[in-house]
Design a protein around this motif. Structure first.
Motif, PDB file in Angstrom:
ATOM      1  N   CYS A  63       0.808  -1.220   0.000  1.00 59.57           N
ATOM      2  CA  CYS A  63       0.000   0.000   0.000  1.00 59.57           C
ATOM      3  C   CYS A  63       0.839   1.268   0.000  1.00 59.57           C
ATOM      4  O   CYS A  63       0.274   2.376  -0.019  1.00 59.57           O
ATOM      5  CB  CYS A  63      -0.948   0.023   1.190  1.00 59.57           C
ATOM      6  SG  CYS A  63      -2.231  -1.249   1.126  1.00 59.57           S
ATOM      7  N   ALA A  64       2.122   1.157   0.030  1.00 59.39           N
ATOM      8  CA  ALA A  64       2.972   2.345   0.015  1.00 59.39           C
ATOM      9  C   ALA A  64       2.726   3.140  -1.260  1.00 59.39           C
ATOM     10  O   ALA A  64       2.422   2.578  -2.319  1.00 59.39           O
ATOM     11  CB  ALA A  64       4.444   1.939   0.101  1.00 59.39           C
ATOM     12  N   THR A  65       2.844   4.456  -1.148  1.00 52.64           N
ATOM     13  CA  THR A  65       2.580   5.326  -2.299  1.00 52.64           C
ATOM     14  C   THR A  65       3.439   4.950  -3.499  1.00 52.64           C
ATOM     15  O   THR A  65       3.007   5.031  -4.649  1.00 52.64           O
ATOM     16  CB  THR A  65       2.853   6.796  -1.919  1.00 52.64           C
ATOM     17  OG1 THR A  65       2.055   7.136  -0.791  1.00 52.64           O
ATOM     18  CG2 THR A  65       2.527   7.722  -3.067  1.00 52.64           C
ATOM     19  N   ALA A 115      -0.317   0.044  -5.552  1.00 52.05           N
ATOM     20  CA  ALA A 115      -1.086   0.936  -4.686  1.00 52.05           C
ATOM     21  C   ALA A 115      -2.453   1.300  -5.262  1.00 52.05           C
ATOM     22  O   ALA A 115      -3.440   1.391  -4.528  1.00 52.05           O
ATOM     23  CB  ALA A 115      -0.280   2.208  -4.402  1.00 52.05           C
ATOM     24  N   LEU A 116      -2.543   1.514  -6.561  1.00 47.83           N
ATOM     25  CA  LEU A 116      -3.795   1.993  -7.148  1.00 47.83           C
ATOM     26  C   LEU A 116      -4.760   0.872  -7.506  1.00 47.83           C
ATOM     27  O   LEU A 116      -5.843   1.139  -8.003  1.00 47.83           O
ATOM     28  CB  LEU A 116      -3.494   2.817  -8.400  1.00 47.83           C
ATOM     29  CG  LEU A 116      -2.674   4.076  -8.180  1.00 47.83           C
ATOM     30  CD1 LEU A 116      -2.492   4.828  -9.483  1.00 47.83           C
ATOM     31  CD2 LEU A 116      -3.317   4.971  -7.136  1.00 47.83           C
ATOM     32  N   PHE A 127      -0.621  11.795  -6.735  1.00 39.21           N
ATOM     33  CA  PHE A 127       0.081  12.851  -6.015  1.00 39.21           C
ATOM     34  C   PHE A 127      -0.910  13.736  -5.259  1.00 39.21           C
ATOM     35  O   PHE A 127      -2.096  13.760  -5.562  1.00 39.21           O
ATOM     36  CB  PHE A 127       0.917  13.679  -6.995  1.00 39.21           C
ATOM     37  CG  PHE A 127       1.855  12.846  -7.813  1.00 39.21           C
ATOM     38  CD1 PHE A 127       3.044  12.385  -7.274  1.00 39.21           C
ATOM     39  CD2 PHE A 127       1.541  12.489  -9.113  1.00 39.21           C
ATOM     40  CE1 PHE A 127       3.905  11.598  -8.020  1.00 39.21           C
ATOM     41  CE2 PHE A 127       2.391  11.704  -9.879  1.00 39.21           C
ATOM     42  CZ  PHE A 127       3.576  11.246  -9.326  1.00 39.21           C
ATOM     43  N   ASP A 128      -0.411  14.496  -4.297  1.00 35.49           N
ATOM     44  CA  ASP A 128      -1.262  15.352  -3.467  1.00 35.49           C
ATOM     45  C   ASP A 128      -1.426  16.753  -4.032  1.00 35.49           C
ATOM     46  O   ASP A 128      -1.953  17.639  -3.354  1.00 35.49           O
ATOM     47  CB  ASP A 128      -0.699  15.441  -2.050  1.00 35.49           C
ATOM     48  CG  ASP A 128      -1.319  14.388  -1.137  1.00 35.49           C
ATOM     49  OD1 ASP A 128      -2.298  13.741  -1.556  1.00 35.49           O
ATOM     50  OD2 ASP A 128      -0.819  14.207  -0.014  1.00 35.49           O
ATOM     51  N   SER A 129      -0.973  16.997  -5.233  1.00 39.63           N
ATOM     52  CA  SER A 129      -1.051  18.328  -5.828  1.00 39.63           C
ATOM     53  C   SER A 129      -2.504  18.802  -5.906  1.00 39.63           C
ATOM     54  O   SER A 129      -3.417  18.021  -6.174  1.00 39.63           O
ATOM     55  CB  SER A 129      -0.459  18.312  -7.236  1.00 39.63           C
ATOM     56  OG  SER A 129       0.867  17.833  -7.213  1.00 39.63           O
ATOM     57  N   PRO A 135      -3.755   7.536  -3.185  1.00 35.76           N
ATOM     58  CA  PRO A 135      -3.529   6.799  -1.930  1.00 35.76           C
ATOM     59  C   PRO A 135      -4.529   7.176  -0.833  1.00 35.76           C
ATOM     60  O   PRO A 135      -4.622   6.492   0.175  1.00 35.76           O
ATOM     61  CB  PRO A 135      -2.101   7.227  -1.533  1.00 35.76           C
ATOM     62  CG  PRO A 135      -1.456   7.652  -2.806  1.00 35.76           C
ATOM     63  CD  PRO A 135      -2.548   8.281  -3.604  1.00 35.76           C
ATOM     64  N   ARG A 136      -5.280   8.260  -1.026  1.00 38.90           N
ATOM     65  CA  ARG A 136      -6.286   8.692  -0.048  1.00 38.90           C
ATOM     66  C   ARG A 136      -7.651   8.032  -0.284  1.00 38.90           C
ATOM     67  O   ARG A 136      -8.628   8.390   0.377  1.00 38.90           O
ATOM     68  CB  ARG A 136      -6.449  10.210  -0.109  1.00 38.90           C
ATOM     69  CG  ARG A 136      -5.205  10.992   0.280  1.00 38.90           C
ATOM     70  CD  ARG A 136      -5.432  12.500   0.107  1.00 38.90           C
ATOM     71  NE  ARG A 136      -4.253  13.266   0.524  1.00 38.90           N
ATOM     72  CZ  ARG A 136      -4.099  13.813   1.720  1.00 38.90           C
ATOM     73  NH1 ARG A 136      -5.054  13.671   2.632  1.00 38.90           N
ATOM     74  NH2 ARG A 136      -3.019  14.497   2.027  1.00 38.90           N
TER      75      ARG A 136
END
Length: 475
Positions: A89-91, A96-97, A152-154, A178-179
């Motif tokens: 599950c690491a980014t 992960a997806l 990404f968190d952008s 990942p969220r």
């Protein structure tokens, strides 16, 4: 013998049996990795893998390698208490997806939902709502951008006309990030009065204002760890823009009426149909907030720019209506041509509403040009200058103009679409439309309708029988 399609990696025998039974119930052909030492195209067609308890990491790696090239793309069901959770599950993990978490005791319905969710995220959407249907170049670009930015968190700024699916983009990005297992919270900034928006976003303490009879969380708190979607950000007042900018810069806020500073961890996705650069020039939107939000701008095409996706969109809407118990509809070649000529100010949302309306009026039937609401018919079935429709205010007027109108209809509907058309069906659509309007103009009297159409009565009777229009005749 059916090919094994689901690899099960599980050290616990009882759990392995439970998972195998559940997968068989859901229509799969599972095989436990511990029992599998050799695979081939004749015996295996891997579609997914389950990973549970890992007692021997080396043995588990061997079993995972059985997937071969499929390991790079198949969905992964992962036990929530597996030793490999942090690793997979690491980014940065390639898995992960495409991971769905499975919890015990096992429930078949929940497992089916997890599988659907994993498949949906691989498509960059939710199964029932957020899938961007179509293979046009504009939509291929949109889907590619969603896949690129999702991990990404952008901050993302989604631009586009009303009805193009801006919230669907936000949900697709969240589901591919990942969220995804954290909350997705949406708020329409234009639908909430300016004096209440601060409380909605940041929450309030008891007694902060009249009516605040208890403390309440705001949307930032509700979305903690997940994604906050700020729809219609262009309608936010300037004072509220200042407060939002501070939160985005410092990742801290206070509830209304409170003095306790709270930290927040949310991803921001904003959307608007307005031209924010013009709003900045008009001093209606803060330039610093604009650049804070538009780290990754993503513009959605209007339906007018992706007309080649029309058939796929209609098919998708029919599927959704079918799940609600409505009958599917199909549009004739002439009707599709008329719809292609329409401007679609409401974009995909408007098309969805039209398909639903037609499904109610013509369940399991074919929708012809004359069945469409008037504004969608275009010039082919437009009114004359007197507003009387095809045949004018009386038969004499209609007779003098009918041939010219027929030519106009043929000219309008005769434009060959890029994908081609069935000429026989296309001409039949035009003919049926003219016959129906002739019957309407003459009260269903065949002799008078035949006169308007410049044909023999017996010929018209045969056409009525051919097209099943007998119900249009006068009693």
């Amino acid at each position: 013998m059916n090919k094994a399609d689901f690899l099960v990696i599980e050290s616990d025998d009882a759990r392995a049996a439970s998972i195998m039974a559940a997968l068989q119930f859901l229509g799969h052909e599972p095989q436990r990795g511990a029992d599998c030492w050799k695979v081939s195209d004749e015996t295996h067609a891997w579609r997914a893998v389950y990973i549970g308890s890992i007692n021997d990491a080396v043995e588990a790696e061997r079993q995972l390698a059985l997937l071969g090239a499929a390991e790079a793309h198949v969905p992964v069901l992962l036990s929530a208490d597996s030793e490999w959770v942090s690793r997979l599950c690491a980014t940065s993990s390639p898995y992960a997806l495409r991971i769905g978490m499975v919890e015990f005791p096992l429930r078949y319905d929940r497992m089916a939902e997890v599988m659907q969710g994993v498949h949906a995220r691989q498509l960059g959407s939710k199964t029932d709502a957020a899938r961007f249907v179509g293979a046009s170049n504009p939509m291929n670009r949109v889907n590619a951008l969603i896949r690129q930015v999702a991990p990404f968190d952008s901050s993302v700024l989604v631009l586009g006309e009303s009805g193009t699916g801006k919230e669907m983009v936000a949900r697709a990005i969240h589901d591919g990030s990942p969220r995804r297992n954290k909350p997705f919270v949406a708020i329409n900034c234009g639908a909430i009065p300016a004096e209440l928006l601060e409380s909605e976003l940041f929450g309030h303490e008891k007694g902060a204002f009249t009516g605040a009879i208890s403390s309440r969380k705001g949307r930032f708190e509700m979305a903690e760890g997940g994604t906050l979607f700020l729809d219609e950000i262009g309608d936010m007042s300037l004072p509220m823009q200042v407060k939002l900018l501070r939160v985005l810069q410092e990742r801290m806020f206070e509830r209304v009426g409170g003095n306790k500073t709270q930290r927040c961890d949310v991803r921001i996705i904003a959307a608007t149909h307005r031209n924010l650069e013009q709003a900045i020039a008009n001093d209606q939107f803060r330039e610093d907030l604009y650049y804070r939000l538009s780290v990754f701008p993503l513009e959605l095409p209007s339906l007018r720019e992706r007309l080649e996706d029309f058939p796929a969109l209609v098919t998708e809407f029919n599927k959704r209506l079918g799940r609600r118990g409505l009958g599917a509809v199909r549009f004739s070649a002439g009707a599709m041509q008329a719809l292609h000529a329409y401007a679609w100010p409401g974009n995909v949302r408007e098309l969805s509403n039209l398909v639903e309306r037609m499904a109610i009026l013509h369940p399991h039937g074919e929708v012809r040009v004359s069945d469409l609401p008037e504004k969608y018919r275009g010039q082919a079935f437009g009114e004359n200058v007197n507003g009387a429709g095809l045949f004018g205010a009386n038969e004499e007027q209609a007779m003098s103009g009918s041939l010219g109108w027929m030519q106009s209809a043929v000219d309008t509907l005769g434009l060959l679409p890029e994908e081609g058309l069935d000429l026989k069906d296309h001409l039949a659509d035009i003919e049926v439309g003219l016959i129906r309007q002739a019957l309407d103009a003459t009260g269903g009297v065949v002799a008078h309708a035949a006169k308007l159409l410049h044909m023999q009565r017996t010929t018209l009777v045969e056409k009525l029988r051919k097209y099943g229009l007998q119900n249009s005749l006068a009693a």
